[in-house]
Design an enzyme around this catalytic site. Structure first.
Site: not given
Ligand code: F6P
Length: 346
Positions: A10, A126-127, A279
């Site tokens: 991400g 970000i996690d 976020q």
């Molecule tokens: O790992 C970062 C994150 O934004 C998580 O917080 C979220 O669950 C996930 O990626 C969302 O992923 P995607 O961009 O594949 O929808």
């Protein structure tokens, strides 16, 4: 020396700050060439990489996203892809590759290292859920965005005497929820590490209203889990059943279910805000810019020293090198921090 650089997973504030730092250090200090690999591991599968120079990274420090592009490509999912990466790296003349990513991207970097590729990792997400480092860059920005949102939601909560339920990201860890919840003065914080009973949440809100407060803010992490009496694990709310190439389900939707249930059980008017991708967007905080810059420089130093299979990490205020597989161990919110947050519940 020709260095490859890629960003995977991400997008996350601070990726461009890392790219700038790597390019500056590699070119100015070591006199290396740097190739920007497009869209994460997908770029090496396709042999898609272009030379980077000082001008290409000038002015990108405060910008969100990644000039290299990103993807959630897992080369170990499809037969022959990992081998293609090794071949293409050789063909492009890349001697070492710095991979910037979370557990998935760095997991691939580690597996490729085991196959003989010279890789170094930089932890981003970000996690903030990567073992081995105190902080990943991107987290501080996400927390600041979520805190600002909570501050703003207080306005409506207070004016309309409502319960506001705010859903934040974080996957299976509650770091964003707990930090933004503490910083924003949330009245309840729900995280994946602590499956919860809706009855308990309603009791906290009622207690608050009984002592004269006519509004409440509930922060819920997307990966928080509903529990029923006697149930320990709780159940996860997902957006669909499909998984990505790394086997992750798309989380989200818990706030809507929770909000409805709070309104039904307490009778208090309740509204929901899902913060989602805001976020991850926009300009990184100063903290993330500095951390990303320090990580980028240190990663180049590791390449120079031949310290492959390693990831840069923050421990205390020091940037150190740890084995890349340490990044793969998930780091969850510790009990002490959650207990501290709960002093302010209800
Ligand atoms: O790992 C970062 C994150 O934004 C998580 O917080 C979220 O669950 C996930 O990626 C969302 O992923 P995607 O961009 O594949 O929808």
């Amino acid at each position: 020396m020709r260095l490859g650089l890629l960003t995977g997973g991400g997008d996350c504030p601070g990726l461009n700050a890392v790219i700038r730092a790597v390019v500056r250090k590699a070119i100015m200090h070591y006199g290396w060439e740097v190739y920007g690999i497009k869209n994460g591991w997908a770029g090496l599968v396709a042999g898609d990489a272009d030379p980077l120079n000082l001008n290409k990274v000038s002015g990108i420090l405060p910008k969100g996203g990644t000039i290299l592009g990103t993807s959630r490509t897992n080369p170990f999912k499809t037969q022959g892809m990992a081998e293609r990466i090794l071949e293409n790296s050789k063909e492009l003349g890349i001697d070492a590759t710095i991979a910037v990513g979370g557990e998935d991207t760095l997991g691939v970097a580690y597996k490729l290292f085991k196959l003989g590729m010279a890789t170094v990792g930089i932890p981003k997400t970000i996690d903030n859920d990567l073992g081995g480092t105190d902080y990943t860059f991107g987290f501080d920005t996400a927390v600041n965005i979520a805190t600002d949102a909570i501050d703003r939601l207080h306005t409506t909560a207070e004016s309309h005497q409502r319960v506001m339920v705010v859903e934040v990201m974080g996957r299976h860890a509650g770091w964003i929820a707990v930090h933004a919840g503490i910083a924003g003065g949330a009245d309840v914080i729900l995280i994946p590490e602590k499956p919860f009973l809706v009855d308990d949440v309603c009791d906290l809100i009622k207690r608050r209203h009984e002592r004269g407060k006519s509004f409440s803010i509930v922060v819920v992490a997307e990966g928080a889990k509903f529990k029923h009496e006697g149930d320990v694990d709780g159940s996860l709310i997902t957006q669909d059943v499909e998984m990505d190439e790394f086997g992750h389900v798309r989380l989200g939707g818990i706030a809507n279910i929770l909000g409805r249930e709070i309104e039904r059980q307490t009778g208090f008017e309740t509204r929901v805000s899902v913060l989602g991708y805001v976020q991850r967007g926009g300009t990184p905080t100063a903290f993330d810019r500095v951390l990303a810059t320090r990580y980028g420089v240190k990663a180049c130093e590791l390449v120079e020293q031949g310290e492959f299979g390693k990831m840069v990490a923050l421990r205390g205020n020091q940037i150190i090198a740890v084995a890349m597989d340490e990044a793969l161990a998930i780091k969850l919110v510790d009990e002490d921090l959650y207990n501290l947050a709960s002093i302010f519940f209800g």
